[in-house]
Design a protein around this motif. Structure first.
Motif, PDB file in Angstrom:
ATOM      1  N   GLY A  77      -6.226 -11.138  -2.515  1.00 15.95           N
ATOM      2  CA  GLY A  77      -5.588  -9.955  -3.129  1.00 15.95           C
ATOM      3  C   GLY A  77      -4.081 -10.045  -2.990  1.00 15.95           C
ATOM      4  N   PRO A 118      -7.604  -8.500   2.665  1.00 18.63           N
ATOM      5  CA  PRO A 118      -7.658  -7.058   2.405  1.00 18.63           C
ATOM      6  C   PRO A 118      -8.681  -6.693   1.315  1.00 18.63           C
ATOM      7  CG  PRO A 118      -5.739  -8.026   1.315  1.00 18.63           C
ATOM      8  CD  PRO A 118      -6.549  -9.166   1.865  1.00 18.63           C
ATOM      9  N   VAL A 164      -2.043  -3.125 -10.294  1.00 19.49           N
ATOM     10  CA  VAL A 164      -0.742  -2.993  -9.635  1.00 19.49           C
ATOM     11  C   VAL A 164      -0.336  -4.280  -8.921  1.00 19.49           C
ATOM     12  CG1 VAL A 164       0.348  -1.824  -7.690  1.00 19.49           C
ATOM     13  CG2 VAL A 164      -0.946  -0.510  -9.362  1.00 19.49           C
ATOM     14  N   ILE A 185      -3.880   1.927  -9.449  1.00 20.44           N
ATOM     15  CA  ILE A 185      -4.287   1.192  -8.236  1.00 20.44           C
ATOM     16  C   ILE A 185      -5.785   0.890  -8.286  1.00 20.44           C
ATOM     17  CG2 ILE A 185      -4.535   1.356  -5.725  1.00 20.44           C
ATOM     18  CD1 ILE A 185      -1.981   3.065  -5.691  1.00 20.44           C
ATOM     19  N   ALA A 186      -6.586   1.915  -8.599  1.00 17.83           N
ATOM     20  CA  ALA A 186      -8.041   1.726  -8.605  1.00 17.83           C
ATOM     21  C   ALA A 186      -8.466   0.731  -9.683  1.00 17.83           C
ATOM     22  CB  ALA A 186      -8.735   3.073  -8.820  1.00 17.83           C
ATOM     23  N   THR A 227       1.463  -3.085   8.749  1.00 17.83           N
ATOM     24  CA  THR A 227       0.121  -3.661   8.952  1.00 17.83           C
ATOM     25  C   THR A 227       0.206  -5.181   9.051  1.00 17.83           C
ATOM     26  OG1 THR A 227      -0.914  -1.875   7.705  1.00 17.83           O
ATOM     27  CG2 THR A 227      -2.156  -3.943   7.865  1.00 17.83           C
ATOM     28  N   ASN A 231      -0.833   4.079  -1.472  1.00 20.20           N
ATOM     29  CA  ASN A 231      -1.540   2.876  -1.034  1.00 20.20           C
ATOM     30  C   ASN A 231      -2.960   2.929  -1.567  1.00 20.20           C
ATOM     31  OD1 ASN A 231       0.120   1.277   1.141  1.00 20.20           O
ATOM     32  ND2 ASN A 231       0.517   3.432   1.525  1.00 20.20           N
ATOM     33  N   PHE A 232      -3.662   1.791  -1.519  1.00 14.21           N
ATOM     34  CA  PHE A 232      -5.052   1.773  -1.986  1.00 14.21           C
ATOM     35  C   PHE A 232      -5.863   2.860  -1.291  1.00 14.21           C
ATOM     36  CE2 PHE A 232      -9.469   0.535  -1.803  1.00 14.21           C
ATOM     37  CZ  PHE A 232      -9.733   0.201  -3.120  1.00 14.21           C
ATOM     38  N   VAL A 284      -8.110  -5.865  12.397  1.00 13.12           N
ATOM     39  CA  VAL A 284      -6.739  -5.332  12.368  1.00 13.12           C
ATOM     40  C   VAL A 284      -6.835  -3.848  12.013  1.00 13.12           C
ATOM     41  CG1 VAL A 284      -4.494  -5.449  11.231  1.00 13.12           C
ATOM     42  CG2 VAL A 284      -5.807  -7.546  11.602  1.00 13.12           C
ATOM     43  N   ILE A 320      -8.705  -7.122   7.142  1.00 16.46           N
ATOM     44  CA  ILE A 320      -7.691  -6.100   6.827  1.00 16.46           C
ATOM     45  C   ILE A 320      -8.321  -4.922   6.089  1.00 16.46           C
ATOM     46  CG2 ILE A 320      -5.496  -5.632   5.652  1.00 16.46           C
ATOM     47  CD1 ILE A 320      -5.163  -7.658   7.894  1.00 16.46           C
ATOM     48  N   GLY A 321      -9.128  -5.190   5.059  1.00 14.24           N
ATOM     49  CA  GLY A 321      -9.698  -4.082   4.289  1.00 14.24           C
ATOM     50  C   GLY A 321     -10.701  -4.566   3.269  1.00 14.24           C
ATOM     51  N   PHE A 322     -11.198  -3.606   2.483  1.00 10.44           N
ATOM     52  CA  PHE A 322     -12.334  -3.870   1.600  1.00 10.44           C
ATOM     53  C   PHE A 322     -12.072  -3.272   0.215  1.00 10.44           C
ATOM     54  CE2 PHE A 322     -13.568  -3.013   6.022  1.00 10.44           C
ATOM     55  CZ  PHE A 322     -13.930  -4.304   6.398  1.00 10.44           C
ATOM     56  N   SER A 326      -6.766 -12.590  -8.869  1.00 13.16           N
ATOM     57  CA  SER A 326      -7.755 -12.642  -9.957  1.00 13.16           C
ATOM     58  C   SER A 326      -7.176 -12.973 -11.333  1.00 13.16           C
ATOM     59  CB  SER A 326      -8.485 -11.297 -10.038  1.00 13.16           C
ATOM     60  OG  SER A 326      -7.572 -10.276 -10.415  1.00 13.16           O
ATOM     61  N   LYS A 366      -0.872 -12.465 -12.035  1.00 13.77           N
ATOM     62  CA  LYS A 366      -0.704 -12.046 -10.637  1.00 13.77           C
ATOM     63  C   LYS A 366      -0.233 -13.226  -9.784  1.00 13.77           C
ATOM     64  CE  LYS A 366      -3.867  -8.090 -10.451  1.00 13.77           C
ATOM     65  NZ  LYS A 366      -5.003  -7.456  -9.781  1.00 13.77           N
ATOM     66  N   GLY A 394      -1.164  -7.694   0.348  1.00 14.78           N
ATOM     67  CA  GLY A 394      -1.116  -9.121   0.035  1.00 14.78           C
ATOM     68  C   GLY A 394       0.311  -9.609  -0.148  1.00 14.78           C
ATOM     69  N   GLY A 453      -0.450  -4.626  -2.486  1.00 15.52           N
ATOM     70  CA  GLY A 453       0.558  -4.198  -1.517  1.00 15.52           C
ATOM     71  C   GLY A 453       0.523  -5.010  -0.235  1.00 15.52           C
TER      72      GLY A 453
END
Ligand SMILES: NC(=O)c1ccc[n+]([C@@H]2O[C@H](COP(=O)([O-])OP(=O)(O)OC[C@H]3O[C@@H](n4cnc5c(N)ncnc54)[C@H](OP(=O)(O)O)[C@@H]3O)[C@@H](O)[C@H]2O)c1
Length: 324
Positions: A147, A215, A316, A311-312, A126, A40-41, A262, A237-239, A172, A176, A153, A151
């Motif tokens: 995003g 996310p 992906v 991933i980074a 999640t 995962n990220f 969350v 969700i995330g950053f 982006s 995608k 998203g 994953g």
């Protein structure tokens, strides 16, 4: 057994590929022969010491896996050697065998292959918690997903559609977004080309979006919130963009909306029964192909650094799988 080990905080190339003694199950534990482990990220963060969880060294990345129970410890009921399972340990699955508490694994049907099973728990767990328990998404509402090809998203597109929402995927690149449409998105916004606020207003005919699933953070969060509908819910969700946005609170006042946190990792500890019920639903959906658990790529265990770099580098779509 072979294992990928993080022995000091650093980047993917600082990981080591090593031999470790085979584990044996303690009381209440099982040992699972890992067939597939999912990244995962947050694995890019945990090896760098930038994640909220900092395991003691040496540890393996990869929070989740699927495989075959090899042995069971004293007191374990309902599981035996040979069972096909998926599991979640938070970290530690990038290795050939995992020793883990029996209640952290779930049996899976033959219809669910190991690569897809490995990546079900975190992103779909999640997202089901976020959309059902936190946002209380209703059929007919609009759901914007930032995003959207990543994953979490992807999971939000698919579960949003299963819950009857009209899903607006934001990402982006056009490639995608084409992938998001294949997975069920009704509308798309390319935020590399168009301002998210304007795009969301355009596709909702000026009404705004009922639920926003974010996310990514960074510059997109505030822009998206500015086009939320009256009574909307903004899910934090995330950053993945790296920057934690600082939102002007007057927006929540003016929109009459909720900004909803969350934290799935805390939810599964605080409400294990709710988590088990969600997982049972997700395993059924995955076995029936109602959720895809789409696999972007499969890497041999020793290529974990390349998998983390993909991933980074934002390359992906869906899940990245390691095969020991
Ligand atoms: N709250 C919780 O309980 C919970 C649970 C699981 C995960 N998370 C968090 O959710 C976030 C996303 O996880 P994920 O597994 O979905 O990640 P992912 O598969 O890597 O997807 C993240 C998406 O973010 C976008 N992005 C924008 N800027 C980026 C950057 N600088 N680097 C990488 N991606 C960037 C990318 O899409 P575009 O290129 O289209 O922008 C990418 O597809 C992470 O921060 C993770 O820690 C939170």
């Amino acid at each position: 057994m072979k294992a990928i080990l993080c022995t000091r905080f650093g980047g993917p190339d600082d990981l080591e590929f090593k031999d470790l003694p085979d584990p044996a199950p303690g009381a209440g534990e099982v040992v699972v022969a890992v067939k597939s482990a999912a990244l995962n990220f947050f694995d890019t963060l945990i090896i760098a010491g930038k994640y909220q969880v900092k395991p003691p060294f040496p540890f393996s990345p990869a929070a989740e896996f699927a495989g075959v129970v090899e042995s069971v410890g004293a007191g374990v009921t309902g599981l035996s050697a040979g069972d096909r399972v998926l599991g979640y340990g938070g970290f530690g699955a990038a290795r050939e065998k995992v020793q883990i508490a029996a209640q952290r694994v779930v049996k899976i049907p033959d219809a669910l292959d190991f690569d897809r099973a490995a990546g079900v728990t975190v992103i779909y767990g999640t997202t089901l918690h976020a959309l059902k328990d936190r946002a209380r998404l209703k059929s007919g509402e609009t759901l914007a997903v930032l995003g959207a090809s990543g994953g979490t998203g992807l999971a939000a597109i698919e579960i949003g559609k299963l819950m009857g929402a009209r899903v607006i995927a934001c990402a982006s690149s056009d490639d995608k977004l084409a992938f998001c449409r294949e997975r069920g998105a009704d509308d798309t916004i390319n935020y590399a080309k168009e301002d998210v606020k304007e795009g969301l207003r355009r596709v909702t005919g000026g009404k705004g979006v009922d639920v926003i699933y974010d996310p990514v953070g960074g510059p997109y969060a505030e822009a998206a919130l500015r086009s939320i509908a009256w009574g909307g819910r903004f899910l934090v969700i995330g950053f993945a963009a790296g920057e934690i946005p600082k939102i002007p609170l007057n927006l929540a006042l003016l929109k009459g909306c909720d900004i909803v946190g969350v934290f799935w990792g805390a939810f599964i500890e605080r409400d294990p029964k709710g988590h088990q019920a969600n997982m049972a639903e997700l395993v059924r959906w995955a076995a029936a192909a109602r959720i895809s658990a789409h696999v972007h790529g499969v890497y041999p265990l020793e290529q974990t650094p390349q998998a983390l770099r993909a991933i980074a580098d934002r390359k992906v779509m869906g899940k990245v799988i390691l095969r020991p």
